[in-house]
Design an enzyme around this catalytic site. Structure first.
Site, PDB file in Angstrom:
ATOM      1  N   LYS A   1      57.516  41.755  64.291  1.00  0.00           N
ATOM      2  CA  LYS A   1      58.038  40.644  62.839  1.00  0.00           C
ATOM      3  C   LYS A   1      57.403  41.528  61.558  1.00  0.00           C
ATOM      4  O   LYS A   1      57.716  40.786  60.207  1.00  0.00           O
ATOM      5  CB  LYS A   1      57.020  39.241  63.174  1.00  0.00           C
ATOM      6  CG  LYS A   1      57.359  38.342  62.250  1.00  0.00           C
ATOM      7  CD  LYS A   1      58.852  37.589  61.733  1.00  0.00           C
ATOM      8  CE  LYS A   1      59.329  37.038  60.887  1.00  0.00           C
ATOM      9  NZ  LYS A   1      59.812  36.701  60.390  1.00  0.00           N
TER      10      LYS A   1
ATOM     11  N   LYS B   1      45.351  48.010  63.999  1.00  0.00           N
ATOM     12  CA  LYS B   1      45.564  46.545  62.938  1.00  0.00           C
ATOM     13  C   LYS B   1      44.688  47.016  61.769  1.00  0.00           C
ATOM     14  O   LYS B   1      45.416  46.555  60.324  1.00  0.00           O
ATOM     15  CB  LYS B   1      44.750  45.385  63.876  1.00  0.00           C
ATOM     16  CG  LYS B   1      45.850  44.662  64.381  1.00  0.00           C
ATOM     17  CD  LYS B   1      46.794  43.682  63.674  1.00  0.00           C
ATOM     18  CE  LYS B   1      47.579  42.959  64.314  1.00  0.00           C
ATOM     19  NZ  LYS B   1      48.913  42.415  64.249  1.00  0.00           N
TER      20      LYS B   1
ATOM     21  N   LYS C   1      57.070  50.221  67.800  1.00  0.00           N
ATOM     22  CA  LYS C   1      57.434  48.604  68.324  1.00  0.00           C
ATOM     23  C   LYS C   1      58.108  47.758  67.868  1.00  0.00           C
ATOM     24  O   LYS C   1      57.831  47.573  66.080  1.00  0.00           O
ATOM     25  CB  LYS C   1      55.962  48.202  68.678  1.00  0.00           C
ATOM     26  CG  LYS C   1      55.571  47.108  69.446  1.00  0.00           C
ATOM     27  CD  LYS C   1      54.736  46.318  69.732  1.00  0.00           C
ATOM     28  CE  LYS C   1      53.602  45.492  68.873  1.00  0.00           C
ATOM     29  NZ  LYS C   1      52.770  44.793  68.971  1.00  0.00           N
TER      30      LYS C   1
END
Ligand code: TYM
Length: 324
Positions: free
Chosen positions: A195, A112, A192
Site C-alpha cells: 500500500k 524503512k 513487493k
C-alpha cells in the site's frame, strides 16, 4: 489444549492481493487445526503513519476484509492490538533482553529508513520486539506470514530463546508458515506489493476498479509493439496470473510468446480472473458492511478473550523476571 496460531496486519489501508495470497489464505486454513488469534496491529501502524485521522476507518475496513475472507470468530479471536495494552508492557520487558545490535541489523529497519527518511522514529527500531511481544504473549507456535516478515520471525525466535535461557522455559519458539505465494510483486513489476508504495491491488475493489488498476501494471519492457513476442517469465502480469490459475496461464504464456495476445488482453484476462476469484468474498464483504455493529462486537469480544490469555502470560513473565 490446541496449539495457537497468531498473526497480525497493519491497518494502513485495505488488504491487497499480496496480503491475501501471502497470508490471509493461511489464516483461514490454519484456524481449523489451531486456535487462531488474529490481530489488527494499530500500534505498529503508527511507526509509518504520520496522519492517523483514518486509523479507525482502516481498522474497520481490515476487519471487514478478514471476516469476509473467512476468518471465523467462532474459531478464532480477532482483536485490535491497542485494546489489549498488556502487549506494550511485555514489549518493554522484552526490550531488556534484546541486544541493540540485533535490531540494527534487521533488513526491514534499513529498508524503512530508505522509504521514510523523514520519519525514522524509535518505534521503527523496536518494531520486531513489539512483534515478538504480540506472538509470545499468546504463546503462539505457528505464525502465518509472507516472506517479508521472515527476518522479524527469526528475531522473535532469538528473543524468546534468550528469555527462556535467562529466566527459564516460558515461551515456545514461534515458527513461520508461508503460503505457496509468499512474495507477491506489485503493479510496478519490481517491488513487493505494498500500500505504501502505491503498487497494490486492494481485494475489496469493484470489478471495474480492478480492471482499471490492473491496466496500469508494468509488463515485459522489451515488448513495445503488439506484434513483438513477449517474455512471460519476466512479466509480473504473468506471475500474478499464475498465482490464480496455474494451468490456463501456461496457455496464455505461450500466446504471449507467439504474440497471439497483447499485453492489454493479458491484463484483461488477469483482471477478469481476479474478479471471478474474489466474487463471493466481495459479496460477503458487502453484506457484512451493512452490519457495522456486528464487526464492533466481534472486535470487543476478541479483545476480552485475548486479554484473559495476555494477563496470565504477563503475570508469569513478571514473576520469572523477579518483578513480583
Ligand atoms: P503487513 O501489514 O505488512 O502485512 C500483513 C501480512 O501480509 C503479508 N504480505 C505479503 N505477502 C506476500 N506478498 C506481499 N507483497 C505481501 N505484503 C504483505 C505480510 O508478510 C504479513 O504476513 N509486521 C507485520 C504485522 C505484525 C505481525 C505481528 C505479523 C505485527 N505483529 C505478529 C505476524 C505476527 C506487518 O507489517 O504485516
Amino acid at each position: 489444549m490446541r496449539k495457537r496460531v497468531f498473526s497480525g496486519a497493519r491497518p494502513t489501508g485495505r488488504q491487497h492481493l499480496g496480503n491475501y495470497l501471502g497470508a490471509i489464505q493461511n489464516y483461514v486454513k490454519l484456524q481449523d487445526e489451531y486456535d487462531g488469534i488474529y490481530c489488527i496491529v494499530d500500534i505498529h501502524a503508527l511507526t509509518s503513519l504520520e496522519d492517523t485521522s483514518k486509523l479507525q476507518e482502516n481498522i474497520y475496513e481490515l476487519a471487514l476484509d478478514w471476516l469476509a475472507a473467512g476468518i471465523d470468530p467462532k474459531k478464532s479471536i480477532i482483536f485490535v492490538q491497542s485494546h489489549v495494552p498488556e502487549v506494550m508492557e511485555l514489549h518493554t520487558l522484552l526490550s531488556m533482553v534484546t541486544p541493540l545490535s540485533w535490531l540494527l541489523r534487521v533488513p526491514t529497519f534499513k529498508e524503512k529508513v530508505k522509504i521514510q527518511p523523514q520519519n525514522v522514529n524509535y518505534g521503527l527500531l523496536g518494531y520486531p520486539v513489539l512483534m515478538t511481544a504480540d506472538i509470545v504473549l499468546y504463546k503462539a507456535e505457528v505464525v502465518p506470514v509472507g516472506e517479508d516478515q521472515l527476518p522479524h520471525l527469526e528475531l522473535a525466535r532469538e528473543i524468546s530463546r534468550r528469555f527462556n535461557n535467562l529466566f527459564g522455559d516460558t515461551f515456545p519458539e514461534p515458527q513461520a508458515r508461508l503460503t505457496a505465494f509468499p512474495l507477491i510483486i506489485g503493479l510496478d513489476g519490481k517491488d513487493k506489493m505494498s500500500k505504501q508504495l502505491d503498487n497494490d491491488i486492494a481485494i475489496a475493489l469493484s470489478p471495474e476498479e480492478t480492471i482499471e488498476r490492473v491496466m496500469t501494471a508494468v509488463t515485459d519492457p522489451a515488448r513495445r509493439y503488439r506484434a513483438d513476442p513477449g517474455h512471460p517469465e519476466i512479466c509480473n502480469v504473468h506471475w500474478l496470473h499464475k498465482n490464480f490459475i496455474q494451468e490456463e496461464e501456461e496457455i496464455h504464456a505461450d500466446q504471449c510468446r507467439s504474440a497471439t495476445i497483447g499485453c492489454v488482453e493479458h491484463k484483461m484476462l488477469l483482471a477478469q480472473d481476479i474478479n471471478r476469484t474474489l466474487k463471493s468474498f466481495r459479496q460477503r464483504r458487502a453484506a457484512l458492511a451493512t452490519k457495522p455493529e456486528y464487526v464492533t462486537d466481534v472486535l470487543a469480544d476478541g479483545a476480552r478473550q485475548a486479554q484473559a490469555i495476555a494477563r496470565e502470560t504477563l503475570g508469569e513473565v513478571k514473576q520469572r523476571m523477579g518483578l513480583i
